[in-house]
Design an enzyme around this catalytic site. Sequence first.
Site, PDB file in Angstrom:
ATOM      1  CG  ASP A  34      -2.110   0.992   0.897  1.00 46.47           C
ATOM      2  OD1 ASP A  34      -2.899   0.687  -0.022  1.00 46.47           O
ATOM      3  OD2 ASP A  34      -2.200   2.050   1.536  1.00 46.47           O
ATOM      4  NE  ARG A  57       5.721  -0.251  -5.197  1.00 47.88           N
ATOM      5  CZ  ARG A  57       5.358   0.978  -5.629  1.00 47.88           C
ATOM      6  NH1 ARG A  57       6.106   1.633  -6.493  1.00 47.88           N
ATOM      7  NH2 ARG A  57       4.254   1.534  -5.197  1.00 47.88           N
TER       8      ARG A  57
END
Length: 197
Positions: free
Chosen positions: A73, A181
Amino acid sequence: MADKITITLGTSNPHKVFEINKIANPFNIEFIPLSAENFNPNENGETFEENAKIKAVEASKVSNTGKYFMADDSGLCVDFLNGAPGIHSARYAETPDKRIEKLLFNLKEDKNRCAHFVCALCLVDDKGEVLHTEKGIVKGKISYSKKGTNGFGYDPVFLVDGINKTMAELTEDEKNTLSHRGQALFNMIQWIKSNLN
Ligand code: ITT
């Protein structure tokens, strides 16, 4: 070489699948996306961490095969907008272009343009029990106009701190080295390599 570790990825975003596998494949880890029609998590958490867990647990529930499940997320938090679009980044407006337009409109000129991307990762087992979580952050500023064509989402308007380029002007490898990420996943991979087989 140790056997390849296969992990089901709870996402309907193909850009995440691509970035995650580009980073993980050299470590002999493969992330296989769930097919979109099976995957409809109710992302009603209040934090990135909560939503990552909701998606990972949902992936473990809807999948008949696989031992491990992970979800990402992520989103963009803008200081002047009190952290918006934040966990609502994917739903800020209808299309990626409209989301960027809305962001630039809301910031207008000469505002504090400091922002950061966040990525929360959650790894669960086939019973939905959390095995490990990670979080990565990259700081930057929102530019006045779009630049670059790589990456996805808000990348064309996110100027990475310390580099005079937007995220969309970086190569895949450059983005993965410094992105929210990339950082979270690199730490997750270290944990996976030490703890799963
Ligand atoms: P899943 O929930 O199915 O994984 P999603 O795209 O809806 O896919 P999120 O709810 O995590 O995922 O929202 C992430 C949004 O944040 C994404 O759609 C982009 O708008 C933005 N975002 C996240 N990471 C980004 C990145 O690396 N570059 C640009 N924008 C990013």
